[in-house]
Design a protein around this motif. Structure first.
Motif, short mmCIF file in Angstrom:
data_model
loop_
_atom_site.label_atom_id
_atom_site.label_comp_id
_atom_site.label_asym_id
_atom_site.label_seq_id
_atom_site.Cartn_x
_atom_site.Cartn_y
_atom_site.Cartn_z
N GLU B 171 -45.24 34.48 16.76
CA GLU B 171 -46.27 35.29 16.10
C GLU B 171 -45.60 36.17 15.04
OE1 GLU B 171 -49.29 34.69 16.97
OE2 GLU B 171 -50.52 36.49 16.84
N ARG B 172 -44.52 36.86 15.44
CA ARG B 172 -43.75 37.66 14.47
C ARG B 172 -42.40 38.02 15.08
NH1 ARG B 172 -44.61 43.39 15.57
NH2 ARG B 172 -46.01 43.53 17.35
N VAL B 173 -41.48 38.42 14.20
CA VAL B 173 -40.14 38.83 14.63
C VAL B 173 -39.93 40.26 14.17
CG1 VAL B 173 -37.65 38.36 14.46
CG2 VAL B 173 -39.30 36.46 14.40
N ASP B 174 -39.44 41.10 15.07
CA ASP B 174 -39.23 42.50 14.75
C ASP B 174 -37.86 42.89 15.30
OD1 ASP B 174 -39.39 45.17 14.23
OD2 ASP B 174 -41.08 45.59 15.58
N GLY B 175 -36.82 42.78 14.45
CA GLY B 175 -35.46 43.09 14.90
C GLY B 175 -35.02 42.12 15.99
N VAL B 176 -34.59 42.65 17.13
CA VAL B 176 -34.12 41.78 18.22
C VAL B 176 -35.28 41.23 19.05
CG1 VAL B 176 -31.90 42.96 18.35
CG2 VAL B 176 -33.78 43.74 19.82
N LYS B 177 -36.52 41.62 18.70
CA LYS B 177 -37.69 41.17 19.47
C LYS B 177 -38.46 40.07 18.74
CE LYS B 177 -38.68 45.50 21.87
NZ LYS B 177 -39.66 46.59 22.00
N THR B 178 -38.74 39.00 19.46
CA THR B 178 -39.56 37.93 18.90
C THR B 178 -40.84 37.82 19.73
OG1 THR B 178 -37.60 36.73 18.16
CG2 THR B 178 -39.63 35.46 18.34
N TYR B 179 -41.99 37.89 19.06
CA TYR B 179 -43.29 37.81 19.74
C TYR B 179 -43.80 36.38 19.66
CZ TYR B 179 -43.17 42.90 19.52
OH TYR B 179 -42.80 44.21 19.67
N ALA B 180 -44.09 35.80 20.80
CA ALA B 180 -44.56 34.41 20.84
C ALA B 180 -45.88 34.31 21.59
CB ALA B 180 -43.51 33.52 21.49
N ARG B 181 -46.65 33.28 21.26
CA ARG B 181 -47.92 33.02 21.95
C ARG B 181 -48.01 31.53 22.28
NH1 ARG B 181 -51.71 37.38 20.79
NH2 ARG B 181 -53.31 36.13 21.79
N GLY B 182 -48.91 31.21 23.20
CA GLY B 182 -49.09 29.81 23.52
C GLY B 182 -50.22 29.60 24.52
N GLY B 196 -45.83 36.72 24.84
CA GLY B 196 -44.59 37.26 25.39
C GLY B 196 -43.69 37.84 24.32
N VAL B 197 -42.81 38.73 24.76
CA VAL B 197 -41.79 39.30 23.88
C VAL B 197 -40.44 38.82 24.39
CG1 VAL B 197 -40.80 41.41 22.95
CG2 VAL B 197 -43.23 41.34 23.59
N PHE B 198 -39.67 38.21 23.50
CA PHE B 198 -38.38 37.65 23.87
C PHE B 198 -37.29 38.41 23.12
CE2 PHE B 198 -41.61 34.74 24.92
CZ PHE B 198 -41.19 34.18 26.12
N ILE B 199 -36.21 38.70 23.83
CA ILE B 199 -35.21 39.63 23.32
C ILE B 199 -33.84 38.97 23.22
CG2 ILE B 199 -34.06 41.84 23.83
CD1 ILE B 199 -36.73 42.62 25.23
N LYS B 200 -33.18 39.20 22.10
CA LYS B 200 -31.82 38.71 21.93
C LYS B 200 -30.88 39.63 22.71
CE LYS B 200 -30.56 37.08 17.83
NZ LYS B 200 -29.98 36.96 16.45
N PRO B 201 -30.07 39.07 23.62
CA PRO B 201 -29.19 39.94 24.41
C PRO B 201 -28.14 40.62 23.53
CG PRO B 201 -28.65 37.62 24.78
CD PRO B 201 -29.88 37.64 23.93
N ALA B 202 -27.74 41.81 23.95
CA ALA B 202 -26.79 42.63 23.14
C ALA B 202 -25.56 41.83 22.72
CB ALA B 202 -26.39 43.87 23.93
N TRP B 203 -25.04 41.00 23.64
CA TRP B 203 -23.80 40.27 23.33
C TRP B 203 -23.99 39.18 22.29
CZ3 TRP B 203 -24.48 35.21 24.47
CH2 TRP B 203 -25.36 34.88 25.51
N ALA B 204 -25.25 38.81 22.01
CA ALA B 204 -25.48 37.75 21.01
C ALA B 204 -25.96 38.32 19.68
CB ALA B 204 -26.52 36.76 21.56
N ARG B 205 -26.02 39.67 19.58
CA ARG B 205 -26.51 40.27 18.33
C ARG B 205 -25.39 40.33 17.29
NH1 ARG B 205 -29.76 45.17 21.43
NH2 ARG B 205 -31.03 43.70 22.62
N ASP B 206 -25.80 40.34 16.00
CA ASP B 206 -24.81 40.47 14.93
C ASP B 206 -24.13 41.83 15.05
OD1 ASP B 206 -25.51 38.02 13.90
OD2 ASP B 206 -27.10 38.87 12.67
N PRO B 207 -22.82 41.89 14.81
CA PRO B 207 -22.16 43.19 14.85
C PRO B 207 -22.75 44.10 13.76
CG PRO B 207 -20.68 41.48 14.01
CD PRO B 207 -21.91 40.79 14.48
#
Lengths: 208, 208
Positions: B171-182, B196-207
């Motif tokens: 649906e949209r991406v907001d920083g480390v949060k991705t909003y999805a529907r289905g 749902g809101v899906f989150i990129k874990p801290a260890w996989a984020r860009d420095p």
């Protein structure tokens, strides 16, 4: 929806359970071994042939469709095919749910078959368990079926594979809607929280 | 979390898949037969003995723990133990997920092992499938793992056992949060909707 199987005499239910429960447990072990085995192609081929022979033998006499939800003459539910609590469903852990005055709860262990992220429970498996447990709390273990209207899950952190606990309780009842909450926890505390609205189907409501 | 298995050569992955996939399919059939069989106690005892022998043979060489998430040298994910898509997990239907430019989707069939209300899919199984598919849409099939933050499901009506379809999109991406529907649908249209809101874990984020 068909809830109209002939009720099963409680003694007969016990007799069937004594036959099918250990058998299903053996298939559950096989399921785990299927994922984790590292034996070679020849052993796998032999295992496959044995399993196909067993399946053919089991299918010689079987239900046309799924197991359904049955009841004993004492009104006990027999959800034996259920993927969460079914004693005849090898994919169910199966959960044994305890009912107290104010909540219901269960302790269980999840292994390789329930893995999403490495060494952790698949988020959707937590949803499966919480949907079931909240529904069970909402219906207070009663024989009136309630259906999930909505359910929301909040993941606080990863849920490790291994020993876990889940609890659920009724928050409030508003007409045909029952609001329930619950969580899954490991030794360190809650990992996933859930809230849901469960609805009494029209055909099970009191006549107006 | 351990994502650090040695990558598997693509040819070796294909070779392993050719061995384990038909075997797992046979165990999946057995799982269905275990729930639906009506053969007598003697046949069940014989089936149990055969299965225990197969399990012992498979366990002669096995992983110490769960399967984990592995990758091929070409960067393809090998979630073979996964309970939704795992080709080595007999409890997975397993789903084959197609990726288009704007959404991902899958067509599948659910039988006796997934039953909640009579002849209908367990609400929690719908949650399991949608959690997985929304997560897959959110990560756009990429190799960066995303974790479910929250997911909400709305059940419009019962989902019948049988052939089903599921779709999910970002649906949209907001920083480390991705909003999805289905949703999941049968031939008549959607039965369950999810966001749902899906989150990129801290260890996989860009420095930073």
């Amino acid at each position: 929806m068909q809830f109209t199987y002939e009720p099963v005499d409680a003694d007969e239910a016990r007799r069937q359970r004594a036959i099918y429960e250990p058998f299903t447990r053996a298939v559950r072990e096989l399921l785990d071994a299927t994922i984790r085995t590292e034996v070679g192609a020849e052993d796998i081929a032999a295992a496959q042939a044995s399993i196909e022979a067993v399946t053919a033998r089991l299918r010689a006499k079987q239900l046309d469709g799924p197991f359904g939800v049955r009841f004993t003459t004492e009104g006990q539910g027999m959800s034996w095919g259920n993927p969460v609590v079914g004693v005849r469903n090898p994919m169910a852990p199966p959960l044994t749910i305890e009912h107290g005055a104010e909540k219901c709860w269960t302790e269980f262990e999840l292994g390789a078959a329930y893995e999403g992220p490495p060494d952790h429970v698949h988020g959707g498996i937590s949803a499966l368990i919480l949907d079931h447990l909240l529904g069970e709390a909402a219906s207070a273990g009663g024989s009136t079926p309630l259906f999930t209207g909505t359910i929301s899950l909040r993941y606080l952190r990863g849920t490790p594979l291994g020993p876990l606990r889940s609890e659920a309780w009724i928050e409030r009842v508003d007409g045909v809607k029952t609001y329930a909450r619950g969580f899954i926890s490991d030794a360190e505390g809650p990992t996933v929280e859930a809230e849901g609205v469960f609805i009494k189907p029209a055909w099970a409501r009191d006549p107006q």
